[in-house]
Design a protein around this motif. Structure first.
Motif, PDB file in Angstrom:
ATOM      1  N   VAL A  46       0.892  -1.195  -0.005  1.00  0.00           N
ATOM      2  CA  VAL A  46       0.148   0.169  -0.013  1.00  0.00           C
ATOM      3  C   VAL A  46       0.785   1.060   0.124  1.00  0.00           C
ATOM      4  N   PHE A  47       0.598   2.133  -0.788  1.00  0.00           N
ATOM      5  CA  PHE A  47       1.475   3.361  -0.843  1.00  0.00           C
ATOM      6  C   PHE A  47       0.939   4.153   0.176  1.00  0.00           C
ATOM      7  N   THR A  48       1.957   4.981   0.823  1.00  0.00           N
ATOM      8  CA  THR A  48       1.625   6.006   2.046  1.00  0.00           C
ATOM      9  C   THR A  48       1.320   7.208   1.278  1.00  0.00           C
ATOM     10  N   ARG A  49       0.789   7.875   2.047  1.00  0.00           N
ATOM     11  CA  ARG A  49       0.641   9.436   1.485  1.00  0.00           C
ATOM     12  C   ARG A  49       1.820  10.053   1.090  1.00  0.00           C
ATOM     13  N   GLN A  50       3.132   9.988   1.864  1.00  0.00           N
ATOM     14  CA  GLN A  50       4.273  10.603   1.721  1.00  0.00           C
ATOM     15  C   GLN A  50       4.896   9.966   0.360  1.00  0.00           C
ATOM     16  N   GLU A  51       4.782   8.837  -0.031  1.00  0.00           N
ATOM     17  CA  GLU A  51       5.190   8.222  -1.112  1.00  0.00           C
ATOM     18  C   GLU A  51       4.474   8.560  -2.504  1.00  0.00           C
ATOM     19  N   LEU A  52       2.965   8.787  -2.262  1.00  0.00           N
ATOM     20  CA  LEU A  52       2.192   9.235  -3.558  1.00  0.00           C
ATOM     21  C   LEU A  52       2.260  10.604  -3.461  1.00  0.00           C
ATOM     22  N   SER A  53       2.636  11.388  -2.671  1.00  0.00           N
ATOM     23  CA  SER A  53       2.756  12.811  -2.780  1.00  0.00           C
ATOM     24  C   SER A  53       4.172  13.013  -3.536  1.00  0.00           C
ATOM     25  N   GLY A  54       5.402  12.185  -3.337  1.00  0.00           N
ATOM     26  CA  GLY A  54       6.333  12.295  -4.316  1.00  0.00           C
ATOM     27  C   GLY A  54       6.249  11.984  -5.650  1.00  0.00           C
ATOM     28  N   ILE A  55       5.437  10.791  -5.838  1.00  0.00           N
ATOM     29  CA  ILE A  55       4.861  10.618  -7.152  1.00  0.00           C
ATOM     30  C   ILE A  55       4.041  11.825  -7.935  1.00  0.00           C
ATOM     31  N   ALA A  56       3.222  12.205  -7.095  1.00  0.00           N
ATOM     32  CA  ALA A  56       2.560  13.359  -7.665  1.00  0.00           C
ATOM     33  C   ALA A  56       3.128  14.573  -8.205  1.00  0.00           C
ATOM     34  N   GLU A  57       4.388  14.835  -7.306  1.00  0.00           N
ATOM     35  CA  GLU A  57       5.171  16.045  -7.744  1.00  0.00           C
ATOM     36  C   GLU A  57       5.888  15.458  -8.878  1.00  0.00           C
ATOM     37  N   VAL A  58       6.406  14.494  -9.343  1.00  0.00           N
ATOM     38  CA  VAL A  58       6.947  13.869 -10.459  1.00  0.00           C
ATOM     39  C   VAL A  58       6.131  14.041 -11.596  1.00  0.00           C
ATOM     40  N   VAL A  59       4.869  13.573 -11.200  1.00  0.00           N
ATOM     41  CA  VAL A  59       3.813  13.807 -12.439  1.00  0.00           C
ATOM     42  C   VAL A  59       3.541  15.167 -12.826  1.00  0.00           C
ATOM     43  N   ALA A  60       3.174  16.273 -11.735  1.00  0.00           N
ATOM     44  CA  ALA A  60       3.198  17.484 -12.105  1.00  0.00           C
ATOM     45  C   ALA A  60       4.297  18.103 -12.733  1.00  0.00           C
ATOM     46  N   ARG A  61       5.257  17.673 -12.850  1.00  0.00           N
ATOM     47  CA  ARG A  61       6.437  18.154 -13.835  1.00  0.00           C
ATOM     48  C   ARG A  61       6.252  17.867 -15.308  1.00  0.00           C
ATOM     49  N   HIS A  62       5.334  16.968 -15.498  1.00  0.00           N
ATOM     50  CA  HIS A  62       5.221  16.303 -16.867  1.00  0.00           C
ATOM     51  C   HIS A  62       3.929  16.534 -17.309  1.00  0.00           C
ATOM     52  N   PRO A  63       3.211  17.647 -17.579  1.00  0.00           N
ATOM     53  CA  PRO A  63       1.891  17.878 -17.831  1.00  0.00           C
ATOM     54  C   PRO A  63       1.285  17.058 -19.101  1.00  0.00           C
ATOM     55  N   ARG A  64       2.114  16.307 -19.664  1.00  0.00           N
ATOM     56  CA  ARG A  64       1.502  15.501 -20.892  1.00  0.00           C
ATOM     57  C   ARG A  64       1.093  14.083 -20.421  1.00  0.00           C
ATOM     58  N   ILE A  65       1.446  13.914 -19.229  1.00  0.00           N
ATOM     59  CA  ILE A  65       1.392  12.503 -18.704  1.00  0.00           C
ATOM     60  C   ILE A  65       0.011  12.222 -17.837  1.00  0.00           C
ATOM     61  N   HIS A  66      -0.736  11.341 -17.888  1.00  0.00           N
ATOM     62  CA  HIS A  66      -1.873  10.873 -17.264  1.00  0.00           C
ATOM     63  C   HIS A  66      -1.488   9.755 -16.433  1.00  0.00           C
ATOM     64  N   VAL A  67      -2.179   9.291 -15.272  1.00  0.00           N
ATOM     65  CA  VAL A  67      -2.119   8.325 -14.553  1.00  0.00           C
ATOM     66  C   VAL A  67      -3.193   7.594 -14.442  1.00  0.00           C
ATOM     67  N   LEU A  68      -3.258   6.302 -14.488  1.00  0.00           N
ATOM     68  CA  LEU A  68      -4.439   5.249 -14.233  1.00  0.00           C
ATOM     69  C   LEU A  68      -4.202   4.722 -12.925  1.00  0.00           C
ATOM     70  N   ALA A  69      -4.743   5.089 -11.857  1.00  0.00           N
ATOM     71  CA  ALA A  69      -4.815   4.507 -10.492  1.00  0.00           C
ATOM     72  C   ALA A  69      -5.973   3.290 -10.263  1.00  0.00           C
ATOM     73  N   ASP A  70      -5.585   2.086 -10.016  1.00  0.00           N
ATOM     74  CA  ASP A  70      -6.475   1.044  -9.854  1.00  0.00           C
ATOM     75  C   ASP A  70      -6.427   1.020  -8.223  1.00  0.00           C
ATOM     76  N   GLU A  71      -7.701   1.056  -7.716  1.00  0.00           N
ATOM     77  CA  GLU A  71      -7.931   1.024  -6.297  1.00  0.00           C
ATOM     78  C   GLU A  71      -8.871   0.003  -5.955  1.00  0.00           C
ATOM     79  N   ILE A  72      -9.050  -1.014  -6.798  1.00  0.00           N
ATOM     80  CA  ILE A  72     -10.137  -2.090  -6.556  1.00  0.00           C
ATOM     81  C   ILE A  72      -9.995  -2.669  -5.090  1.00  0.00           C
TER      82      ILE A  72
END
Length: 407
Positions: free
Chosen positions: A189-215
């Motif tokens: 399970v990704f923690t809030r801190q880990e996902l925050s870091g991933i979100a910061e990376v994604v934010a720097r690349h505006p052409r990229i989307h993320v498919l988050a599977d939360e089943i």
């Protein structure tokens, strides 16, 4: 006898279907059923399916729906009241503000994932997939003619990919990122801190989307579930996928959904309109009742999964060579079994891969599991803990005994 012309004749099948791999979870379950048909007592730990019945109040809602006339075609993106209930759930439990127009109900979360991949990925686009990954991610990308870029998390980090790994993998061709949390097959399970870091990376690349599977959202043993779309800077570039199969033990009902921007939701609706149209009417009414009934039944099942996880981990720790982190969610364990590579079976065959070992355990110990090669982690094997305590105890007793026979 076949003539040479018949042997050399080209396949009538498309290149697309010829390149597609069969799901390894389904393939292993098929092999297990073949042995069972021969009268062999096989314990099947290959399927990711709750062993609980769908809660009674959900089944009753389905019966009432049939009597009330819910037997006709449904709107392609789902009944409006179900979409509203899903939007309410996302706001209440995930702090995500969506309108019904942002929701598309599909025939299982698998279709929601496929809709999104097919709606976003062009031939040659790169899709970064966090590994270990669910078996169908790579095949969905293949169908869309995209290029899978696999990032493998380390055992020491509970198999979780880091923000630094993600940043290093991004290229000008990167279009999409796919991951699950809680993860199938690892239970990480990704923690809030880990996902925050991933979100910061994604934010720097505006052409990229993320498919988050939360089943597996509800099957969480550590408390907080964090949705990547909670990070406001990238919310509009996150497609959140969820459903009812795991948390509500509704696998056969086939109801999943995604939440995304109106543009992406409309694209997925268009895709779905040409493949299946709207999801089963009765199943949708059952899904609505599930949401209206709250999480009590799901929480009861989660406690059983937690107990089984702890019981299985105790047994696994007694098996030399199995290296297993403690899963924080879902209902799997995913040990590294590479210590057994190079060993010899009683019949003289050599165990060279996790696939070899999984087949050996099936044929010798009569326990079905799935090779980690199917999940992008060739040193591992996935065992489902969604089985009774009795079956789980017997399964790992058998596994330990058959592994002791390896030379």
């Amino acid at each position: 006898m076949l003539n040479s012309a018949a042997v050399l004749a080209p396949s009538i099948l498309s290149d697309r279907i010829s390149a597609l791999q069969e799901s390894q979870t389904i393939a292993m379950a098929k092999k297990a059923r073949e042995l069972m048909a021969q009268g062999i007592d096989v314990i099947n730990l290959s399927f990711g399916e709750p062993d609980f019945e769908t809660p009674e109040y959900i089944r009753e809602a389905a019966k009432k729906a049939m009597d009330a006339g819910y037997t006709k075609y449904t709107p392609v993106p789902g009944y409006p009241d179900l979409r509203q209930a899903i939007a309410d759930k996302l706001q209440r439990e995930n702090q995500l503000a969506y309108k019904p127009e942002n929701i598309v109900v599909s025939t299982g979360a698998k279709q929601a994932l496929a809709n999104a991949v097919m709606s976003l990925v062009n031939p040659g686009d790169e899709v970064i997939v966090f590994a270990p990954y669910w078996v169908s991610y790579e095949e969905m990308v293949r169908l869309a003619e995209g290029v899978t870029v696999t990032l493998l998390g380390t055992l020491e980090n509970d198999y979780k990919v880091t923000a630094a790994q993600l940043e290093a993998a991004i290229t000008p061709r990167t279009k999409l990122i796919m991951y699950s949390s809680p993860c199938n097959p690892t239970g990480s399970v990704f923690t809030r801190q880990e996902l925050s870091g991933i979100a910061e990376v994604v934010a720097r690349h505006p052409r990229i989307h993320v498919l988050a599977d939360e089943i597996y959202e509800y099957i969480n043993f550590v408390g907080e579930h964090v949705s990547l779309a909670q990070f406001g800077d990238i919310k509009d570039r996150v497609i959140t996928v969820n459903g009812f199969s795991k948390g509500y033990a509704m696998t056969g009902w086939r109801v999943g959904y995604l939440a995304a921007t109106r543009e992406i939701a409309a694209a997925c609706e268009k895709m779905q309109s040409q493949i299946t149209s709207g999801t089963c009417s009765v199943a949708q009414r059952a899904a609505l009742a599930a949401l209206q009934g709250g999480r009590t039944s799901a929480d009861t099942m989660v406690e059983a999964y937690r107990r089984r996880r702890d019981m299985v981990l105790t047994q696994v720790q007694e098996i030399p060579g199995f290296k297993t982190p403690t899963p924080s969610g879902a209902f799997y364990i995913f040990p590294d079994v590479s210590a057994y590579f190079g060993r010899t079976a009683p019949d003289g065959s050599r165990i060279s891969t996790a696939t070899d070992l999984a087949l050996y355990m099936l044929n010798e110990g009569h326990v079905a599991a799935v090779t980690g090669e199917a999940f992008g982690a060739p040193n591992c094997i996935r065992f489902s803990t969604a089985a009774s305590d009795e079956k789980l105890r017997e399964a790992f007793t058998r596994i330990k005994a058959c592994l002791e026979k390896l030379g």
